[in-house]
Motif scaffolding. Structure first.
Motif, PDB file in Angstrom:
ATOM      1  N   SER A 251      12.523   7.806  -0.078  1.00  0.00           N
ATOM      2  CA  SER A 251      11.096   8.267   0.134  1.00  0.00           C
ATOM      3  C   SER A 251      10.964   9.050   1.501  1.00  0.00           C
ATOM      4  O   SER A 251      10.243  10.083   1.384  1.00  0.00           O
ATOM      5  CB  SER A 251      10.009   7.246   0.324  1.00  0.00           C
ATOM      6  OG  SER A 251       9.882   6.446  -0.984  1.00  0.00           O
TER       7      SER A 251
ATOM      8  N   PHE B  61       0.106  15.349  -6.252  1.00  0.00           N
ATOM      9  CA  PHE B  61       0.197  14.035  -5.582  1.00  0.00           C
ATOM     10  C   PHE B  61       0.676  12.921  -6.495  1.00  0.00           C
ATOM     11  O   PHE B  61       1.621  12.397  -6.506  1.00  0.00           O
ATOM     12  CB  PHE B  61      -1.139  13.286  -5.131  1.00  0.00           C
ATOM     13  CG  PHE B  61      -1.216  12.178  -4.680  1.00  0.00           C
ATOM     14  CD1 PHE B  61      -0.807  11.989  -3.371  1.00  0.00           C
ATOM     15  CD2 PHE B  61      -1.717  11.115  -5.277  1.00  0.00           C
ATOM     16  CE1 PHE B  61      -0.724  10.542  -2.902  1.00  0.00           C
ATOM     17  CE2 PHE B  61      -1.733   9.771  -4.884  1.00  0.00           C
ATOM     18  CZ  PHE B  61      -1.146   9.572  -3.508  1.00  0.00           C
TER      19      PHE B  61
ATOM     20  N   LEU C  25       4.357  10.857  -7.357  1.00  0.00           N
ATOM     21  CA  LEU C  25       4.340   9.451  -7.398  1.00  0.00           C
ATOM     22  C   LEU C  25       5.229   9.135  -8.670  1.00  0.00           C
ATOM     23  O   LEU C  25       6.205   8.116  -8.783  1.00  0.00           O
ATOM     24  CB  LEU C  25       3.061   8.807  -7.433  1.00  0.00           C
ATOM     25  CG  LEU C  25       2.403   8.574  -6.326  1.00  0.00           C
ATOM     26  CD1 LEU C  25       0.897   7.760  -6.533  1.00  0.00           C
ATOM     27  CD2 LEU C  25       2.926   7.992  -5.070  1.00  0.00           C
TER      28      LEU C  25
ATOM     29  N   SER D 225       5.712   5.007  -0.905  1.00  0.00           N
ATOM     30  CA  SER D 225       5.535   6.578  -1.017  1.00  0.00           C
ATOM     31  C   SER D 225       4.429   6.881  -0.845  1.00  0.00           C
ATOM     32  O   SER D 225       4.374   8.177  -0.062  1.00  0.00           O
ATOM     33  CB  SER D 225       6.039   6.947  -2.411  1.00  0.00           C
ATOM     34  OG  SER D 225       6.262   8.259  -2.713  1.00  0.00           O
ATOM     35  N   THR D 226       3.245   6.493  -1.104  1.00  0.00           N
ATOM     36  CA  THR D 226       2.037   6.945  -0.826  1.00  0.00           C
ATOM     37  C   THR D 226       1.872   6.944   0.764  1.00  0.00           C
ATOM     38  O   THR D 226       1.170   7.949   1.384  1.00  0.00           O
ATOM     39  CB  THR D 226       1.129   5.846  -1.304  1.00  0.00           C
ATOM     40  OG1 THR D 226       1.144   6.016  -2.698  1.00  0.00           O
ATOM     41  CG2 THR D 226      -0.325   6.649  -1.158  1.00  0.00           C
TER      42      THR D 226
ATOM     43  N   THR E  27       3.953  10.098   1.919  1.00  0.00           N
ATOM     44  CA  THR E  27       3.107  11.204   1.743  1.00  0.00           C
ATOM     45  C   THR E  27       2.083  11.523   2.869  1.00  0.00           C
ATOM     46  O   THR E  27       1.846  12.696   3.256  1.00  0.00           O
ATOM     47  CB  THR E  27       2.521  11.296   0.186  1.00  0.00           C
ATOM     48  OG1 THR E  27       3.685  10.929  -0.496  1.00  0.00           O
ATOM     49  CG2 THR E  27       2.104  12.377   0.038  1.00  0.00           C
TER      50      THR E  27
ATOM     51  N   LEU F 202      -0.968   1.204  -0.722  1.00  0.00           N
ATOM     52  CA  LEU F 202      -1.380   2.123  -1.865  1.00  0.00           C
ATOM     53  C   LEU F 202      -2.997   2.730  -1.387  1.00  0.00           C
ATOM     54  O   LEU F 202      -3.390   3.446  -1.430  1.00  0.00           O
ATOM     55  CB  LEU F 202      -1.319   1.823  -3.225  1.00  0.00           C
ATOM     56  CG  LEU F 202      -1.805   2.685  -4.372  1.00  0.00           C
ATOM     57  CD1 LEU F 202      -0.966   3.864  -4.221  1.00  0.00           C
ATOM     58  CD2 LEU F 202      -1.586   1.872  -5.552  1.00  0.00           C
TER      59      LEU F 202
ATOM     60  N   ALA G 293      -3.690   6.119   0.140  1.00  0.00           N
ATOM     61  CA  ALA G 293      -3.980   7.171  -0.883  1.00  0.00           C
ATOM     62  C   ALA G 293      -4.923   8.261  -0.536  1.00  0.00           C
ATOM     63  O   ALA G 293      -4.681   9.496  -0.732  1.00  0.00           O
ATOM     64  CB  ALA G 293      -4.492   6.419  -2.260  1.00  0.00           C
TER      65      ALA G 293
ATOM     66  N   ALA H 195      -3.628  10.597   2.071  1.00  0.00           N
ATOM     67  CA  ALA H 195      -2.586  11.465   1.273  1.00  0.00           C
ATOM     68  C   ALA H 195      -3.208  12.568   0.558  1.00  0.00           C
ATOM     69  O   ALA H 195      -2.794  13.694   0.643  1.00  0.00           O
ATOM     70  CB  ALA H 195      -1.602  10.702   0.466  1.00  0.00           C
TER      71      ALA H 195
END
Length: 291
Positions: A109, A139, A143, A190-191, A194, A273, A277, A280
């Motif tokens: 990531s 986006f 993911l 990963s969120t 980002t 998340l 989210a 991001a």
């Protein structure tokens, strides 16, 4: 000279024909509204495949997401395997295989975050924003690409672990649940990456996330047993996200408590998340609109 003379003597219809062939486009076979769910699904898959092809050709991704976790797993087994097994009465692979699947997800990531920052800097995000595509496709495509990468990393860790003696002893459903934990953790992490990547500079982001990965790697129950840490540190180590996921995966493979560490792991993953989210998505929008 002959070519120029021929072009001057051509009738107007013939001179216009090549232009017509260039500017005439075929009718689209599929039409989706820009903001429709159908467009989001299709364009997210296209974006995911674009990123995946880029990662396949990148030595940095191969090293960080595949070679580094695999080699680290082998080194932990060689150096600490017998010591951990003698203390816990259980193979060290019960903790190190899940741990390296999670570390591989985090390391990969970081690399994808660097890729995102590069695309933001060179204006690629802005060019995508000018296209008639769903605004969230970039986006969600990232993911989806992360999910694919985490699956590959987890499968590789399992294969290396099996070669060293790792086994599933709790049945097929438990094995499926084992794979779901790093997937959910990878999506949440990963969120977060980002969200950080679209707001920060490259050097700051890499240093912070590398430090975070190192702390989670060295201070979790998959590296050494929880009892090996100082007593004041044990509650922190026991409740950090990698330890919770490792303990749940350990229970799903070698037996032991599953419900409590699984709930904690899901809470950490879903929490990342939910918290990151919206930032991001907003950061993606601002980075894409920036000229």
């Amino acid at each position: 000279m002959n070519t120029d003379t021929a072009s001057m003597t051509m009738p107007p219809e013939a001179a216009a024909a090549p232009v017509d062939r260039i500017t005439t486009f075929p009718e689209p076979t599929r039409r989706h509204a820009e903001g429709s769910l159908a467009a989001l699904g299709t364009q997210s898959w296209i974006q995911a495949w674009r990123l995946t092809k880029g990662w396949i050709g990148s030595p940095l991704v191969t090293i960080q997401a595949l070679l580094y976790p695999a080699l680290t797993l082998i080194m932990i087994w060689i150096v600490l395997g017998k010591s951990i097994s003698s203390v816990t009465g259980q193979s060290s692979l019960a903790g190190s295989v899940p741990m390296m699947a999670l570390v591989g997800a985090m390391s990969g990531s970081v690399v994808s975050g660097v890729t995102l920052m590069r695309e933001r800097k060179n204006g690629l995000l802005s060019r995508f924003w000018a296209l008639p595509i769903h605004r969230a496709a970039m986006f969600f495509g990232q993911l989806l690409a992360e999910v694919g990468r985490v699956i590959i990393t987890s499968v590789l860790m399992i294969l290396v672990g099996v070669a060293l003696g790792f086994r599933f002893t709790q049945g097929f459903p438990a094995g499926v649940a084992f794979f779901c934990i790093p997937l959910l953790f990878g999506i949440g992490y990963s969120t977060m990456v980002t969200a950080i990547s679209v707001y920060s500079e490259k050097g700051t982001m890499v240093e912070f996330l590398s430090l975070l990965v190192s702390l989670m790697f060295f201070f979790n129950s998959g590296f050494v047993p929880l009892m090996a840490y100082p007593q004041w540190l044990q509650p922190i180590v026991a409740n950090q996200p990698v330890t919770c996921a490792v303990e749940a995966m350990r229970g799903l493979t070698f037996g032991g408590p599953v419900a409590e560490p699984l709930m904690k792991s899901v809470a950490w993953s879903v929490g990342m998340l939910v918290v990151f989210a919206v930032p991001a998505l907003i950061g993606y929008r601002r980075a894409a609109q920036k000229r």
